[in-house]
Design a protein around this motif. Structure first.
Motif, PDB file in Angstrom:
ATOM      1  N   MET A 146      -4.366 -13.739  -1.069  1.00  0.00           N
ATOM      2  CA  MET A 146      -3.006 -13.970  -0.604  1.00  0.00           C
ATOM      3  C   MET A 146      -2.283 -12.637  -0.427  1.00  0.00           C
ATOM      4  N   ARG A 147      -2.429 -11.791  -1.405  1.00  0.00           N
ATOM      5  CA  ARG A 147      -1.790 -10.488  -1.370  1.00  0.00           C
ATOM      6  C   ARG A 147      -2.290  -9.672  -0.181  1.00  0.00           C
ATOM      7  N   PHE A 148      -3.593  -9.774   0.041  1.00  0.00           N
ATOM      8  CA  PHE A 148      -4.207  -9.038   1.143  1.00  0.00           C
ATOM      9  C   PHE A 148      -3.669  -9.512   2.502  1.00  0.00           C
ATOM     10  N   ARG A 149      -3.491 -10.824   2.633  1.00  0.00           N
ATOM     11  CA  ARG A 149      -2.957 -11.374   3.892  1.00  0.00           C
ATOM     12  C   ARG A 149      -1.538 -10.868   4.152  1.00  0.00           C
ATOM     13  N   HIS A 150      -0.729 -10.807   3.113  1.00  0.00           N
ATOM     14  CA  HIS A 150       0.643 -10.311   3.285  1.00  0.00           C
ATOM     15  C   HIS A 150       0.618  -8.844   3.702  1.00  0.00           C
ATOM     16  N   LEU A 151      -0.264  -8.092   3.079  1.00  0.00           N
ATOM     17  CA  LEU A 151      -0.374  -6.670   3.399  1.00  0.00           C
ATOM     18  C   LEU A 151      -0.715  -6.483   4.887  1.00  0.00           C
ATOM     19  N   ILE A 152      -1.685  -7.270   5.357  1.00  0.00           N
ATOM     20  CA  ILE A 152      -2.103  -7.158   6.762  1.00  0.00           C
ATOM     21  C   ILE A 152      -0.929  -7.464   7.697  1.00  0.00           C
ATOM     22  N   SER A 153      -0.168  -8.511   7.384  1.00  0.00           N
ATOM     23  CA  SER A 153       0.989  -8.860   8.224  1.00  0.00           C
ATOM     24  C   SER A 153       1.985  -7.712   8.265  1.00  0.00           C
ATOM     25  N   ASP A 154       2.237  -7.092   7.102  1.00  0.00           N
ATOM     26  CA  ASP A 154       3.201  -5.990   7.052  1.00  0.00           C
ATOM     27  C   ASP A 154       2.745  -4.807   7.899  1.00  0.00           C
ATOM     28  N   LEU A 155       1.428  -4.580   7.933  1.00  0.00           N
ATOM     29  CA  LEU A 155       0.909  -3.401   8.628  1.00  0.00           C
ATOM     30  C   LEU A 155       0.923  -3.551  10.147  1.00  0.00           C
ATOM     31  N   ALA A 156       1.083  -4.791  10.619  1.00  0.00           N
ATOM     32  CA  ALA A 156       0.922  -5.039  12.052  1.00  0.00           C
ATOM     33  C   ALA A 156       2.203  -4.874  12.850  1.00  0.00           C
ATOM     34  N   ALA A 157       3.289  -4.439  12.202  1.00  0.00           N
ATOM     35  CA  ALA A 157       4.554  -4.340  12.924  1.00  0.00           C
ATOM     36  C   ALA A 157       4.452  -3.365  14.091  1.00  0.00           C
ATOM     37  N   ASP A 158       3.784  -2.247  13.890  1.00  0.00           N
ATOM     38  CA  ASP A 158       3.751  -1.244  14.957  1.00  0.00           C
ATOM     39  C   ASP A 158       2.329  -0.767  15.245  1.00  0.00           C
TER      40      ASP A 158
END
Ligand code: ADP
Length: 293
Positions: A172-184
């Protein structure tokens, strides 16, 4: 800054082998591309082509308009890659390990310290910076993997089967991290587990037998699968017959028997009730439809 990746007719054939990747076409900018497919579908091979580790045997991949076979360095400078079998040195601390990799990647020594601190913060490991990697959990090690892939501030981040061996909380934590990284930036994430990408992927790509079966938003795939998922409750003794030759997406023990969810193009029986597919079922429907061709 631009981040546009495009594949046109991309194919890859292993020497003496069969085609592992065939006729792949897509284009995508910033966001998370979830690459889904069963084992052997060609995901890793495609990722290796996209990351310039191997060269496509047919077709063309371009990064911001430049052919990556002709100008691999233009992509490599902006690429972060986390392979499936990412190994760490257990006796190094997270900070030492990242400093070492930053040097290997050719960062100037004066920027290394700051980049390492920044990357550890991004993956939520600031407090563990000076602990030895040998004492890290699987999820923490995976986050170190992401931190090393971020060290050169990549515009394209490629992550191969990242959640293997992680417990549910770490996933779950990993999925949130990936979403955060995809902004730019563009993040490409390969997996054979639908729930890995359900929440984070802005675009879904489904591969099977080397081909791209689907490319687009997951919502559109869900709509396409409507009318192909059924539910029926059968007695215990009727379960084997109800399952035979069917794609069963879920079975639940209920009083007096089993409630089955069945992926099928037509109603499997008179008593079956049509239901709304989830993404797992839409994916199964896509694979089953392809297999039936
Ligand atoms: P996935 O990542 O989706 O599991 P792969 O890209 O690893 O799929 O594999 C795609 C196909 O290419 C499979 O049929 C696999 O057996 C074949 N393949 C993978 N690696 C090699 C290799 N080094 N040599 C020959 N064939 C390979």
């Amino acid at each position: 800054m631009a981040c546009q990746l495009a594949a046109e007719g991309v194919g890859y054939r292993y020497r003496g082998g069969q085609d592992a990747v065939v006729g792949i076409d897509f284009a995508m900018g910033a966001g998370v591309l979830g690459l889904l497919g069963p084992n052997g579908a060609g995901k890793s091979t495609l990722m290796r082509v996209l990351s310039t580790l191997t060269r496509a045997t047919t077709g063309r991949v371009s990064w911001n308009g430049a052919d990556i076979a002709r100008q691999p360095d233009a992509l490599r400078r902006e690429l972060g890659y986390l392979p499936q079998d990412f190994g760490v040195y257990p006796s190094l601390t997270a900070r030492e390990f990242l400093q070492y990799l930053a040097a290997v990647k050719g960062l100037h020594s004066r920027e290394v310290g700051e980049r390492v601190v920044d990357c550890l913060a991004k993956v939520g490991l600031s407090d563990a910076a000076d602990r030895r990697l040998g004492d890290f959990s699987g999820g923490m090690r995976q986050r170190v993997g992401i931190a090393q892939a971020l060290i050169n501030q990549p515009r394209l981040l490629i992550v191969d089967e990242p959640t293997v061996g992680l417990d549910p909380e770490e996933r779950m934590r990993f999925r949130h991290l990936i979403s955060d990284l995809a902004a730019d930036r563009l993040v490409i994430l390969s997996t054979h587990i639908v729930s890995d990408i359900e929440a984070s992927a802005t675009t879904l790509a489904v591969m099977s037998k080397g081909r791209l079966l689907y490319f687009g938003p997951s919502a559109t795939l869900l709509l396409q699968a409507r009318g192909h998922v059924w539910e029926r409750t059968v007695t215990e003794s009727a379960v084997p017959a109800a399952r035979a030759g069917r794609v069963i997406s879920n079975s639940l023990r209920v009083e007096g028997g089993m409630k089955l969810r069945i992926v099928a193009s037509e109603s499997p029986s008179d008593d079956a009730i049509l239901c709304v597919p989830d993404l797992d079922e839409a994916y199964l429907w896509l694979l089953a439809r392809d297999g039936a061709r």
